[in-house]
Design a protein around this motif. Structure first.
Motif, PDB file in Angstrom:
ATOM      1  N   TYR A  63       0.839  -1.182   0.000  1.00 42.70           N
ATOM      2  CA  TYR A  63       0.000   0.000   0.000  1.00 42.70           C
ATOM      3  C   TYR A  63       0.882   1.242   0.000  1.00 42.70           C
ATOM      4  O   TYR A  63       1.900   1.294   0.693  1.00 42.70           O
ATOM      5  N   LEU A  64       0.487   2.226  -0.786  1.00 47.86           N
ATOM      6  CA  LEU A  64       1.201   3.490  -0.866  1.00 47.86           C
ATOM      7  C   LEU A  64       0.248   4.585  -0.429  1.00 47.86           C
ATOM      8  O   LEU A  64      -0.861   4.702  -0.964  1.00 47.86           O
ATOM      9  N   ALA A  65       0.649   5.348   0.573  1.00 44.15           N
ATOM     10  CA  ALA A  65      -0.220   6.381   1.137  1.00 44.15           C
ATOM     11  C   ALA A  65       0.321   7.770   0.853  1.00 44.15           C
ATOM     12  O   ALA A  65       1.517   8.025   0.978  1.00 44.15           O
ATOM     13  N   LYS A  66      -0.591   8.660   0.472  1.00 44.40           N
ATOM     14  CA  LYS A  66      -0.269  10.078   0.290  1.00 44.40           C
ATOM     15  C   LYS A  66      -0.782  10.825   1.518  1.00 44.40           C
ATOM     16  O   LYS A  66      -1.956  10.720   1.870  1.00 44.40           O
ATOM     17  N   VAL A  67       0.112  11.558   2.159  1.00 49.47           N
ATOM     18  CA  VAL A  67      -0.252  12.300   3.363  1.00 49.47           C
ATOM     19  C   VAL A  67      -0.011  13.783   3.106  1.00 49.47           C
ATOM     20  O   VAL A  67       1.095  14.189   2.759  1.00 49.47           O
ATOM     21  N   GLU A  68      -1.061  14.575   3.276  1.00 48.04           N
ATOM     22  CA  GLU A  68      -0.952  16.024   3.135  1.00 48.04           C
ATOM     23  C   GLU A  68      -1.329  16.663   4.464  1.00 48.04           C
ATOM     24  O   GLU A  68      -2.242  16.196   5.147  1.00 48.04           O
ATOM     25  N   ALA A  69      -0.627  17.741   4.816  1.00 47.19           N
ATOM     26  CA  ALA A  69      -0.911  18.385   6.092  1.00 47.19           C
ATOM     27  C   ALA A  69      -0.531  19.850   6.048  1.00 47.19           C
ATOM     28  O   ALA A  69       0.266  20.287   5.215  1.00 47.19           O
ATOM     29  N   SER A  70      -1.127  20.598   6.963  1.00 47.82           N
ATOM     30  CA  SER A  70      -0.703  21.968   7.222  1.00 47.82           C
ATOM     31  C   SER A  70       0.259  21.903   8.398  1.00 47.82           C
ATOM     32  O   SER A  70       0.002  21.212   9.387  1.00 47.82           O
ATOM     33  N   CYS A  71       1.371  22.618   8.289  1.00 47.25           N
ATOM     34  CA  CYS A  71       2.409  22.465   9.309  1.00 47.25           C
ATOM     35  C   CYS A  71       3.170  23.780   9.472  1.00 47.25           C
ATOM     36  O   CYS A  71       3.487  24.450   8.481  1.00 47.25           O
ATOM     37  N   THR A  72       3.464  24.114  10.712  1.00 48.03           N
ATOM     38  CA  THR A  72       4.231  25.334  10.967  1.00 48.03           C
ATOM     39  C   THR A  72       5.730  25.089  10.856  1.00 48.03           C
ATOM     40  O   THR A  72       6.500  26.043  10.755  1.00 48.03           O
ATOM     41  N   ALA A  73       6.159  23.841  10.880  1.00 51.93           N
ATOM     42  CA  ALA A  73       7.590  23.513  10.768  1.00 51.93           C
ATOM     43  C   ALA A  73       7.767  22.302   9.850  1.00 51.93           C
ATOM     44  O   ALA A  73       8.224  21.245  10.288  1.00 51.93           O
ATOM     45  N   PRO A  74       7.428  22.426   8.563  1.00 49.07           N
ATOM     46  CA  PRO A  74       7.469  21.276   7.664  1.00 49.07           C
ATOM     47  C   PRO A  74       8.859  20.652   7.516  1.00 49.07           C
ATOM     48  O   PRO A  74       8.986  19.437   7.424  1.00 49.07           O
ATOM     49  N   ARG A  75       9.891  21.479   7.494  1.00 44.65           N
ATOM     50  CA  ARG A  75      11.244  20.927   7.340  1.00 44.65           C
ATOM     51  C   ARG A  75      11.642  20.080   8.542  1.00 44.65           C
ATOM     52  O   ARG A  75      12.323  19.066   8.404  1.00 44.65           O
ATOM     53  N   ASP A  76      11.218  20.497   9.722  1.00 42.76           N
ATOM     54  CA  ASP A  76      11.527  19.719  10.928  1.00 42.76           C
ATOM     55  C   ASP A  76      10.823  18.362  10.892  1.00 42.76           C
ATOM     56  O   ASP A  76      11.393  17.343  11.288  1.00 42.76           O
ATOM     57  N   VAL A  77       9.584  18.347  10.427  1.00 46.37           N
ATOM     58  CA  VAL A  77       8.845  17.090  10.342  1.00 46.37           C
ATOM     59  C   VAL A  77       9.491  16.155   9.322  1.00 46.37           C
ATOM     60  O   VAL A  77       9.663  14.966   9.567  1.00 46.37           O
ATOM     61  N   LEU A  78       9.881  16.692   8.166  1.00 49.83           N
ATOM     62  CA  LEU A  78      10.537  15.873   7.151  1.00 49.83           C
ATOM     63  C   LEU A  78      11.864  15.319   7.665  1.00 49.83           C
ATOM     64  O   LEU A  78      12.214  14.166   7.414  1.00 49.83           O
ATOM     65  N   LYS A  79      12.600  16.137   8.395  1.00 47.90           N
ATOM     66  CA  LYS A  79      13.874  15.678   8.967  1.00 47.90           C
ATOM     67  C   LYS A  79      13.635  14.537   9.944  1.00 47.90           C
ATOM     68  O   LYS A  79      14.388  13.564   9.989  1.00 47.90           O
ATOM     69  N   LYS A  80      12.565  14.626  10.716  1.00 46.40           N
ATOM     70  CA  LYS A  80      12.226  13.591  11.689  1.00 46.40           C
ATOM     71  C   LYS A  80      11.818  12.300  11.005  1.00 46.40           C
ATOM     72  O   LYS A  80      12.200  11.211  11.423  1.00 46.40           O
ATOM     73  N   MET A  81      11.053  12.404   9.929  1.00 45.52           N
ATOM     74  CA  MET A  81      10.515  11.216   9.280  1.00 45.52           C
ATOM     75  C   MET A  81      11.479  10.589   8.275  1.00 45.52           C
ATOM     76  O   MET A  81      11.259   9.464   7.824  1.00 45.52           O
ATOM     77  N   ARG A  82      12.539  11.282   7.912  1.00 44.41           N
ATOM     78  CA  ARG A  82      13.455  10.810   6.875  1.00 44.41           C
ATOM     79  C   ARG A  82      14.015   9.424   7.171  1.00 44.41           C
ATOM     80  O   ARG A  82      14.232   8.620   6.279  1.00 44.41           O
ATOM     81  N   GLY A  83      14.259   9.127   8.436  1.00 40.07           N
ATOM     82  CA  GLY A  83      14.848   7.837   8.792  1.00 40.07           C
ATOM     83  C   GLY A  83      13.840   6.723   8.983  1.00 40.07           C
ATOM     84  O   GLY A  83      14.220   5.575   9.231  1.00 40.07           O
ATOM     85  N   CYS A  84      12.543   7.033   8.888  1.00 41.24           N
ATOM     86  CA  CYS A  84      11.508   6.012   9.066  1.00 41.24           C
ATOM     87  C   CYS A  84      11.577   4.997   7.934  1.00 41.24           C
ATOM     88  O   CYS A  84      11.554   5.371   6.760  1.00 41.24           O
ATOM     89  N   PRO A  85      11.665   3.702   8.235  1.00 39.21           N
ATOM     90  CA  PRO A  85      11.744   2.679   7.179  1.00 39.21           C
ATOM     91  C   PRO A  85      10.538   2.654   6.252  1.00 39.21           C
ATOM     92  O   PRO A  85      10.622   2.121   5.147  1.00 39.21           O
ATOM     93  N   TYR A  86       9.417   3.224   6.680  1.00 44.07           N
ATOM     94  CA  TYR A  86       8.211   3.248   5.854  1.00 44.07           C
ATOM     95  C   TYR A  86       8.102   4.517   5.004  1.00 44.07           C
ATOM     96  O   TYR A  86       7.186   4.647   4.198  1.00 44.07           O
ATOM     97  N   PHE A  87       9.016   5.445   5.184  1.00 45.27           N
ATOM     98  CA  PHE A  87       8.973   6.742   4.502  1.00 45.27           C
ATOM     99  C   PHE A  87       9.516   6.601   3.082  1.00 45.27           C
ATOM    100  O   PHE A  87      10.623   6.108   2.872  1.00 45.27           O
ATOM    101  N   ALA A  88       8.721   7.035   2.078  1.00 45.96           N
ATOM    102  CA  ALA A  88       9.151   6.943   0.681  1.00 45.96           C
ATOM    103  C   ALA A  88       9.697   8.270   0.171  1.00 45.96           C
ATOM    104  O   ALA A  88      10.742   8.303  -0.473  1.00 45.96           O
ATOM    105  N   HIS A  89       8.999   9.349   0.448  1.00 46.50           N
ATOM    106  CA  HIS A  89       9.442  10.656  -0.036  1.00 46.50           C
ATOM    107  C   HIS A  89       8.653  11.741   0.666  1.00 46.50           C
ATOM    108  O   HIS A  89       7.575  11.493   1.203  1.00 46.50           O
ATOM    109  N   GLY A  90       9.187  12.947   0.655  1.00 48.61           N
ATOM    110  CA  GLY A  90       8.489  14.059   1.272  1.00 48.61           C
ATOM    111  C   GLY A  90       8.838  15.367   0.594  1.00 48.61           C
ATOM    112  O   GLY A  90       9.931  15.523   0.040  1.00 48.61           O
TER     113      GLY A  90
END
Length: 202
Positions: A63-90
């Motif tokens: 399964y491939l999921a598209k996640v969209e959100a409003s965020c005050t610190a998008p770069r921080d969230v992407l940095k946090k999720m980058r190492g997640c084994p389930y993360f494909a791209h951001g």
């Protein structure tokens, strides 16, 4: 980056067949193979020609999921999720929904747990939407580490272990492969029994 017609033909031929030989390209363009090789090297250096190997999650039945959100610190969230084994791209994006991410898993409830536990609980994130992608018009390739190295803490920085998470306890989430707390069969065999809380790292 400036491209001429020969560069455009080279890029198009590689897009149609990533394994095409430079000899075939040279014959099409009436050039020598060393001349084609020099152009290919220049295109790769400038980012005009990229090749990525990995897996096609939809073709593999994941399964491939598209996640969209409003965020005050998008770069921080992407940095946090980058190492997640389930993360494909951001991506960061313009507009109200300024955070766009792709996740994959063999389990829909695991994708939902990732969004609930890591994104909806983040105070900088709001208005989160998760949609499953059903088909893709072209091959979508993700460079997945099929067996991530074990680490002492979750790559996303979450403080509790999977064993303490209600989604994991209720078998809604397959767990994190990077910490050894994983019950799936795509990203490597489960090694959770050797990583119970308080046990020594194997």
């Amino acid at each position: 980056m400036k491209l001429d017609d020969k560069d455009r033909i080279i890029i198009t031929m590689y897009a149609e067949d990533p394994d095409i030989s430079q000899e075939k390209i040279a014959a099409r363009l009436n050039m020598t193979q060393p001349s084609v090789a020099a152009r290919v090297a220049a295109l790769r250096k400038e980012g005009g020609l990229e090749k990525q190997l990995g897996v096609n999650p939809i073709k593999m039945g994941m399964y491939l999921a598209k996640v969209e959100a409003s965020c005050t610190a998008p770069r921080d969230v992407l940095k946090k999720m980058r190492g997640c084994p389930y993360f494909a791209h951001g991506f960061t994006a313009s507009g109200r929904r300024n955070l766009f991410m792709l996740f994959f898993s063999e389990s829909i409830t695991t994708l939902e747990s990732i969004v609930d536990c890591h994104l909806r609980s983040d105070p900088s994130v709001s208005e989160v939407d998760l949609d499953l992608l059903i088909t893709s018009e072209k091959d979508f390739v993700i460079p997945i580490r099929m067996k991530p190295d074990l680490c002492d803490g979750a790559p996303c920085g979450i403080e509790h272990s999977c064993y303490e998470c209600s989604s994991f306890k209720e078998e809604k989430c397959l767990g994190c492969p990077a910490t050894g707390q994983y019950r799936g069969n795509v990203l490597g065999r489960a090694v959770a029994s050797a990583r119970e809380p308080g046990s020594a790292r194997q």
